[in-house]
Write an enzyme that holds these catalytic residues in place. Structure first.
Site, PDB file in Angstrom:
ATOM      1  N   LYS A   1      15.358 -10.670   5.672  1.00  0.00           N
ATOM      2  CA  LYS A   1      16.201 -10.262   4.538  1.00  0.00           C
ATOM      3  C   LYS A   1      15.621  -9.059   3.801  1.00  0.00           C
ATOM      4  O   LYS A   1      16.348  -8.141   3.451  1.00  0.00           O
ATOM      5  CB  LYS A   1      16.349 -11.422   3.540  1.00  0.00           C
TER       6      LYS A   1
ATOM      7  N   ARG B   1       1.111 -13.502   1.890  1.00  0.00           N
ATOM      8  CA  ARG B   1       1.591 -14.343   0.808  1.00  0.00           C
ATOM      9  C   ARG B   1       0.979 -15.734   0.869  1.00  0.00           C
ATOM     10  O   ARG B   1       0.803 -16.285   1.935  1.00  0.00           O
ATOM     11  CB  ARG B   1       3.121 -14.432   0.848  1.00  0.00           C
TER      12      ARG B   1
HETATM   13  P1  ATP Z   1      11.688 -14.183   2.760  1.00  0.00           P
HETATM   14  O1  ATP Z   1      12.121 -13.563   1.482  1.00  0.00           O
HETATM   15  O2  ATP Z   1      10.439 -13.648   3.238  1.00  0.00           O
HETATM   16  O3  ATP Z   1      12.742 -14.192   3.806  1.00  0.00           O
HETATM   17  P2  ATP Z   1      11.804 -16.634   1.419  1.00  0.00           P
HETATM   18  O4  ATP Z   1      13.280 -16.452   1.352  1.00  0.00           O
HETATM   19  O5  ATP Z   1      11.283 -18.000   1.596  1.00  0.00           O
HETATM   20  O6  ATP Z   1      11.276 -15.694   2.520  1.00  0.00           O
HETATM   21  P3  ATP Z   1      11.472 -15.413  -1.160  1.00  0.00           P
HETATM   22  O7  ATP Z   1      12.919 -15.153  -1.239  1.00  0.00           O
HETATM   23  O8  ATP Z   1      10.575 -14.263  -1.320  1.00  0.00           O
HETATM   24  O9  ATP Z   1      11.025 -16.103   0.180  1.00  0.00           O
HETATM   25  O10 ATP Z   1      11.122 -16.555  -2.203  1.00  0.00           O
HETATM   26  C1  ATP Z   1       9.828 -17.073  -2.308  1.00  0.00           C
HETATM   27  C2  ATP Z   1       9.852 -18.359  -3.096  1.00  0.00           C
HETATM   28  O11 ATP Z   1      10.405 -18.114  -4.400  1.00  0.00           O
HETATM   29  C3  ATP Z   1      10.734 -19.448  -2.517  1.00  0.00           C
HETATM   30  O12 ATP Z   1      10.083 -20.202  -1.520  1.00  0.00           O
HETATM   31  C4  ATP Z   1      11.052 -20.279  -3.765  1.00  0.00           C
HETATM   32  O13 ATP Z   1       9.970 -21.075  -4.140  1.00  0.00           O
HETATM   33  C5  ATP Z   1      11.209 -19.196  -4.826  1.00  0.00           C
HETATM   34  N1  ATP Z   1      12.611 -18.744  -4.948  1.00  0.00           N
HETATM   35  C6  ATP Z   1      13.096 -17.515  -4.641  1.00  0.00           C
HETATM   36  N2  ATP Z   1      14.421 -17.451  -4.852  1.00  0.00           N
HETATM   37  C7  ATP Z   1      14.797 -18.677  -5.286  1.00  0.00           C
HETATM   38  C8  ATP Z   1      16.036 -19.256  -5.667  1.00  0.00           C
HETATM   39  N3  ATP Z   1      17.186 -18.565  -5.625  1.00  0.00           N
HETATM   40  N4  ATP Z   1      16.049 -20.542  -6.062  1.00  0.00           N
HETATM   41  C9  ATP Z   1      14.919 -21.268  -6.121  1.00  0.00           C
HETATM   42  N5  ATP Z   1      13.711 -20.785  -5.767  1.00  0.00           N
HETATM   43  C10 ATP Z   1      13.637 -19.504  -5.362  1.00  0.00           C
HETATM   44 MG    MG Z   2      12.470 -12.165   0.347  1.00  0.00          MG
END
Ligand code: ATP
Ligand code: MG
Length: 220
Positions: free
Chosen positions: A20, A161
């Site tokens: 993403k 991370r």
């Molecule tokens: P990546 O972004 O690398 O594809 P990911 O989607 O798990 O991986 P991030 O979007 O960076 O990681 O989010 C990291 C962490 O932040 C999540 O694991 C969660 O704990 C928290 N987080 C991020 N967005 C949300 C959300 N919309 N609702 C709840 N927690 C969130």
């Molecule tokens: Mg991300």
């Protein structure tokens, strides 16, 4: 850069580590959209040791989602701050209540879903390196930085991370299945979901780009 006359609001979805961040960066480079990533915003809060960041850090490090009301308030207030402009939301909404909160605040035009197998993702996340201030991501296997360990743009150090450890990745994939997959269904029912399947970002990207080019030129 393709410019837009109409405001265009998109969400990008996909399991953790589905690309993403990388695809969002390419979208914002090719099209005039502002990128807002919930993960980047949360990590910036942790880095700056804000009250919210300190509260959320253990949740995030354990691979759990932060509470819906906290993240919804944070993201919706940032969206309001953007005013009348086109945007791409990355990492939000991740639960049905979050999707409903977003719906109450504004309308979404498109949801891009990166459909990448879990097996691919597990291998990927352990070789991922991040430039924390910008959210730029690299992968030592298929998208390495020009100089090992350093960000291409700023030359600053890259880090792994805290939540990219194998056990935490498993937990994040589990919460994706139970809490986030229903959001795909939510948008599918509204006719907004566009899925792109594959195991490599570089192979998925041309299809996303082509789709957006058509979609956005039809809006002009
Ligand atoms: P990546 O972004 O690398 O594809 P990911 O989607 O798990 O991986 P991030 O979007 O960076 O990681 O989010 C990291 C962490 O932040 C999540 O694991 C969660 O704990 C928290 N987080 C991020 N967005 C949300 C959300 N919309 N609702 C709840 N927690 C969130
Ligand atoms: Mg991300």
């Amino acid at each position: 850069m393709t410019s837009m006359h109409k405001i265009f609001r998109a969400v990008i979805m996909g399991p953790p580590g589905s690309g993403k961040g990388t695809v969002s960066a390419r979208i914002t480079k090719s099209f005039a959209l502002t990128h807002l990533s919930s993960g980047d915003i949360l990590r910036a809060n942790i880095n700056a040791k804000t009250e919210l960041g300190l509260l959320m850090k253990s949740c995030i490090d354990q691979g759990q989602l932060v509470p819906d009301d906290v993240i919804s308030r944070l993201i919706l207030s940032d969206l309001r701050g953007l005013g009348q402009c086109s945007w791409l939301l990355d990492g939000f909404p991740r639960t049905v209540p979050q999707a409903e909160a977003l719906d109450d605040a504004c309308s979404v035009d498109l949801v891009v879903n990166l459909n990448v197998p879990f097996q691919t993702i597990k291998q990927r996340l352990t070789s991922r390196w991040t430039h924390l201030p910008s959210g730029r991501v690299y992968n030592t296997d298929f998208n390495p930085p020009k100089v090992s360990g350093l960000d291409d743009v700023t030359g600053e150090p890259l880090v792994q991370r805290d939540d990219d450890s194998p056990e935490t990745v498993t937990r994040r994939l589990k919460s994706y299945e139970t809490q986030t997959e229903p959001v795909l269904e939510y948008y599918r029912c509204k006719g907004l979901l566009q899925s792109f399947s594959g195991t490599e970002t570089n192979k998925i990207w041309p299809h996303v780009e082509e789709f957006l080019r058509r979609k956005l030129s039809s809006l002009k």
